[in-house]
Design an enzyme around this catalytic site. Structure first.
Site, PDB file in Angstrom:
ATOM      1  N   GLY A 200       0.834  -1.198   0.000  1.00 28.86           N
ATOM      2  CA  GLY A 200       0.000   0.000   0.000  1.00 28.86           C
ATOM      3  C   GLY A 200       0.863   1.240   0.000  1.00 28.86           C
ATOM      4  O   GLY A 200       2.082   1.167  -0.183  1.00 28.86           O
ATOM      5  N   GLY A 202       2.710   4.645   1.437  1.00 29.64           N
ATOM      6  CA  GLY A 202       3.444   5.020   2.642  1.00 29.64           C
ATOM      7  C   GLY A 202       2.600   5.810   3.624  1.00 29.64           C
ATOM      8  O   GLY A 202       2.620   5.555   4.834  1.00 29.64           O
ATOM      9  N   VAL A 205      -0.591   2.735   4.932  1.00 27.44           N
ATOM     10  CA  VAL A 205      -0.138   1.566   5.702  1.00 27.44           C
ATOM     11  C   VAL A 205       1.234   1.794   6.340  1.00 27.44           C
ATOM     12  O   VAL A 205       1.503   1.316   7.441  1.00 27.44           O
ATOM     13  CB  VAL A 205      -0.143   0.275   4.852  1.00 27.44           C
ATOM     14  CG1 VAL A 205      -1.546  -0.252   4.691  1.00 27.44           C
ATOM     15  CG2 VAL A 205       0.514   0.451   3.508  1.00 27.44           C
ATOM     16  N   GLY A 206       2.099   2.550   5.640  1.00 25.27           N
ATOM     17  CA  GLY A 206       3.416   2.858   6.213  1.00 25.27           C
ATOM     18  C   GLY A 206       3.246   3.662   7.494  1.00 25.27           C
ATOM     19  O   GLY A 206       3.843   3.369   8.527  1.00 25.27           O
ATOM     20  N   GLU A 244      18.412   3.466   6.474  1.00 27.27           N
ATOM     21  CA  GLU A 244      19.374   3.458   5.360  1.00 27.27           C
ATOM     22  C   GLU A 244      18.820   4.406   4.312  1.00 27.27           C
ATOM     23  O   GLU A 244      17.765   4.140   3.737  1.00 27.27           O
ATOM     24  CB  GLU A 244      19.495   2.046   4.753  1.00 27.27           C
ATOM     25  CG  GLU A 244      20.033   0.995   5.692  1.00 27.27           C
ATOM     26  CD  GLU A 244      21.513   1.133   5.973  1.00 27.27           C
ATOM     27  OE1 GLU A 244      22.197   1.929   5.294  1.00 27.27           O
ATOM     28  OE2 GLU A 244      21.991   0.452   6.892  1.00 27.27           O
TER      29      GLU A 244
HETATM   30  P1  NAD Z   1      10.736   6.681  -0.321  1.00 31.04           P
HETATM   31  O1  NAD Z   1      11.270   7.236   0.950  1.00 31.04           O
HETATM   32  O2  NAD Z   1       9.833   7.506  -1.126  1.00 31.04           O
HETATM   33  O3  NAD Z   1       9.949   5.327  -0.040  1.00 31.04           O
HETATM   34  C1  NAD Z   1      10.518   4.248   0.659  1.00 31.04           C
HETATM   35  C2  NAD Z   1       9.421   3.486   1.357  1.00 31.04           C
HETATM   36  O4  NAD Z   1       8.860   4.314   2.373  1.00 31.04           O
HETATM   37  C3  NAD Z   1       8.269   3.082   0.448  1.00 31.04           C
HETATM   38  O5  NAD Z   1       7.844   1.777   0.799  1.00 31.04           O
HETATM   39  C4  NAD Z   1       7.209   4.106   0.779  1.00 31.04           C
HETATM   40  O6  NAD Z   1       5.901   3.658   0.527  1.00 31.04           O
HETATM   41  C5  NAD Z   1       7.447   4.307   2.256  1.00 31.04           C
HETATM   42  N1  NAD Z   1       6.929   5.572   2.786  1.00 31.04           N
HETATM   43  C6  NAD Z   1       6.809   6.760   2.134  1.00 31.04           C
HETATM   44  N2  NAD Z   1       6.289   7.687   2.943  1.00 31.04           N
HETATM   45  C7  NAD Z   1       6.072   7.089   4.139  1.00 31.04           C
HETATM   46  C8  NAD Z   1       5.541   7.528   5.395  1.00 31.04           C
HETATM   47  N3  NAD Z   1       5.136   8.787   5.579  1.00 31.04           N
HETATM   48  N4  NAD Z   1       5.481   6.647   6.410  1.00 31.04           N
HETATM   49  C9  NAD Z   1       5.903   5.385   6.242  1.00 31.04           C
HETATM   50  N5  NAD Z   1       6.387   4.897   5.090  1.00 31.04           N
HETATM   51  C10 NAD Z   1       6.482   5.739   4.043  1.00 31.04           C
HETATM   52  O7  NAD Z   1      12.013   6.216  -1.139  1.00 31.04           O
HETATM   53  P2  NAD Z   1      12.037   5.581  -2.605  1.00 31.04           P
HETATM   54  O8  NAD Z   1      11.760   6.680  -3.557  1.00 31.04           O
HETATM   55  O9  NAD Z   1      11.228   4.346  -2.640  1.00 31.04           O
HETATM   56  O10 NAD Z   1      13.571   5.128  -2.702  1.00 31.04           O
HETATM   57  C11 NAD Z   1      14.579   5.967  -3.162  1.00 31.04           C
HETATM   58  C12 NAD Z   1      15.406   6.470  -2.003  1.00 31.04           C
HETATM   59  O11 NAD Z   1      15.899   5.382  -1.234  1.00 31.04           O
HETATM   60  C13 NAD Z   1      16.638   7.206  -2.457  1.00 31.04           C
HETATM   61  O12 NAD Z   1      16.754   8.410  -1.731  1.00 31.04           O
HETATM   62  C14 NAD Z   1      17.784   6.285  -2.110  1.00 31.04           C
HETATM   63  O13 NAD Z   1      18.990   6.895  -1.845  1.00 31.04           O
HETATM   64  C15 NAD Z   1      17.277   5.568  -0.933  1.00 31.04           C
HETATM   65  N6  NAD Z   1      17.941   4.277  -0.790  1.00 31.04           N
HETATM   66  C16 NAD Z   1      18.828   4.086   0.234  1.00 31.04           C
HETATM   67  C17 NAD Z   1      19.495   2.894   0.372  1.00 31.04           C
HETATM   68  C18 NAD Z   1      20.461   2.658   1.487  1.00 31.04           C
HETATM   69  O14 NAD Z   1      20.719   1.528   1.813  1.00 31.04           O
HETATM   70  N7  NAD Z   1      21.016   3.674   2.093  1.00 31.04           N
HETATM   71  C19 NAD Z   1      19.258   1.858  -0.503  1.00 31.04           C
HETATM   72  C20 NAD Z   1      18.359   2.076  -1.532  1.00 31.04           C
HETATM   73  C21 NAD Z   1      17.686   3.290  -1.647  1.00 31.04           C
END
Ligand code: NAD
Length: 471
Positions: A200, A202, A205-206, A244
């Site tokens: 779902g 973020g 469900v997040g 991360e």
């Molecule tokens: P994102 O933060 O948009 O989403 C990541 C996850 O968080 C998704 O499952 C999303 O649904 C959830 N999410 C979003 N808002 C939320 C909220 N308010 N509450 C709870 N959950 C929520 O990131 P993305 O666009 O999916 O991924 C890209 C980013 O991830 C880049 O910035 C990248 O650098 C980072 N990344 C970091 C690593 C690491 O190990 N350091 C690895 C891969 C990606």
């Protein structure tokens, strides 16, 4: 088109009749699958199930945990082709690479925990005390789309190995492998409720997961902005966290280095998964008098990365994972031009013949101001910034001059010199002269790149509380 209309809760596939989320094929933009846009009620059920299952799984023996992890490992390896194809389509990584990395790495990491688990000291003696390591409790795992199964496995396997139970909220952009993992886990001896998947958005469900009092830890990989939201939410009732997040990693080429090898290594690293890698070396720092040569070499290396459909054998550079991501990266390329960087190759137009789908041209900027936005902010696309420096002190100042600190590289003909410079970089890992990635070494970030470490014993320890008995 695949229709997944079930969530995995309490060891059962629970039918879902609410809203669905479209998952797109990166190379065409067409709908590849539909998955449930789960609601808070399902998330609540999953957390309750994980909380009940914790009573038994936290008491399991190392042998019982090894048995389950071994069953998962076997199926990850057996279903590697299916996993690679699903991820190649949803994320856009060339299939051959996806087989090695997106499918191969999770199976390899799971195997590494099978080796580590029997050796891990769950009790230790310190003087007259017995130190015990106890599972944290219910863990909420929230993952992104770029290495969707790898990031899930890095959380789920050590969490289960520690005796924790898990509720997984996978990325809505690349969720297919999380459902495959649920199928795999469903067939193991893991007690019902010890692993749950609720897909779902973020914000729905997040959000429910990070605020639930029965969730004792949140392990998150994703953007720094979402990480900050999670950090705030976790503070409410002092949940453990592992974050991360993003990066803006520097590749520092010292004056005595083999420039050609260093540029080639940096370009290949930067363009892996079309630049959608948190550890991507996106800033290439070169001595000022070798800047122009470095730009030429980078252009040449980029020219070898044939763009195309990730399922085709000849493709080296696939599309980005989503329309949103493509548009974001194109904005950054326009910004780099506006900020006055030299456009060495690429640019904000779609590559010829690849106007459909989410393709972006691999782009190199030269003479980049280290304080400009293109050099400071994470682009998460195939964009390299070449930055000239005058001396080593300035190179280190530039390398350490962003809010991030996830990865980095140093190149020099003198290994000891390279190590000394690496030791002054404020970052969680440094590749010295192209050293190989090691899945047993700790991984994580300084500063805005994160809190906590994954991989190996460090990854396991994140899911353990420490208790001491004074005897
Ligand atoms: P994102 O933060 O948009 O989403 C990541 C996850 O968080 C998704 O499952 C999303 O649904 C959830 N999410 C979003 N808002 C939320 C909220 N308010 N509450 C709870 N959950 C929520 O990131 P993305 O666009 O999916 O991924 C890209 C980013 O991830 C880049 O910035 C990248 O650098 C980072 N990344 C970091 C690593 C690491 O190990 N350091 C690895 C891969 C990606």
């Amino acid at each position: 088109m695949k229709q997944i209309d079930k969530l995995y809760i309490n060891g059962e596939w629970v039918s879902w009749s609410g809203d669905m989320i479209d998952v797109h094929e990166a190379a065409t933009g067409e709908v590849l699958a539909k998955i449930p846009a789960g609601s808070r009620a399902e998330m609540e059920q999953a957390i309750e199930a994980a909380d009940r299952a914790f009573a038994t799984w936290s008491e399991s023996t190392v042998d019982q945990r090894l048995n389950v992890i071994g069953q998962i490992q076997e199926q990850l390896a057996a279903r590697a082709d299916e996993i690679a194809e699903a991820i190649s389509r949803e994320v856009g990584m060339p299939l051959k690479l996806a087989t090695q990395i997106q499918a191969g790495l999770p199976a390899g990491i799971t195997k590494s925990y099978m080796k580590l688990l029997p050796e891990f000291p769950f009790t230790e003696t310190v003087g007259n005390s017995e130190v015990q390591y106890a599972p944290v409790g219910v863990v909420g795992c929230i993952t992104p789309w770029n290495y969707p199964l790898h990031q899930v496995i890095l959380k789920v396997i050590p969490a289960l190995a520690a005796g924790c139970t898990v509720v997984l909220k996978p990325s809505e952009i690349a969720p297919l492998s999380a459902f495959l993992l649920a199928e795999i886990i469903d067939a193991t001896d893991l007690p019902a409720g010890a692993f749950n998947v609720v897909s779902g958005y973020g914000q729905e469900v997040g959000d429910a997961l990070i605020h639930h009092p029965k969730v004792k830890m949140v392990s998150f990989t994703g953007s720094t902005r979402t990480g900050q939201t999670i950090f705030h939410a976790a503070a409410e009732d002092f949940k453990r966290i592992a974050l991360e997040m993003g990066g803006k990693s520097a590749s520092v080429v010292l004056p005595d280095a083999d420039l050609k090898g260093a540029v080639k290594g940096t370009v290949n690293n930067c363009l892996l998964n079309s630049g959608q890698t948190c550890t991507a070396l996106t800033r290439l720092l070169v001595p000022r008098d070798r800047h122009d040569e470095a730009c030429e070499l980078a252009k040449e290396a980029v020219g070898k990365m044939t763009p195309g459909n990730p399922l085709e054998e000849t493709t080296r550079l696939g599309p980005l994972a989503s329309a949103v991501q493509r548009d974001r990266v194109l904005e950054y390329i326009r910004l780099g031009i506006e900020e006055g960087a030299d456009l060495i190759c690429g640019g904000p137009e779609a590559p010829e013949g690849l106007e459909q789908g989410y393709f972006v041209k691999a782009t190199v900027f030269g003479n980049v101001d280290p304080n400009s936005r293109i050099a400071q902010e994470e682009v998460f696309g195939p964009v390299l910034c070449i930055i000239p420096y005058d001396d080593e002190a300035q190179a280190l100042e530039i390398a350490n001059g962003t809010l991030y600190g996830l990865s980095g590289a140093v190149w020099s003909a003198d290994q000891a010199k390279a190590k000394a410079v690496a030791g002054r970089m404020r970052t969680g890992q440094v590749f010295v002269n192209g050293g190989a990635f090691n899945p047993m070494a700790p991984f994580g970030g300084f500063g805005h790149s994160g809190i906590g470490r994954e991989f190996g014993k460090w990854g396991l320890e994140e899911f353990l509380e420490v208790r001491s008995l004074q005897l």
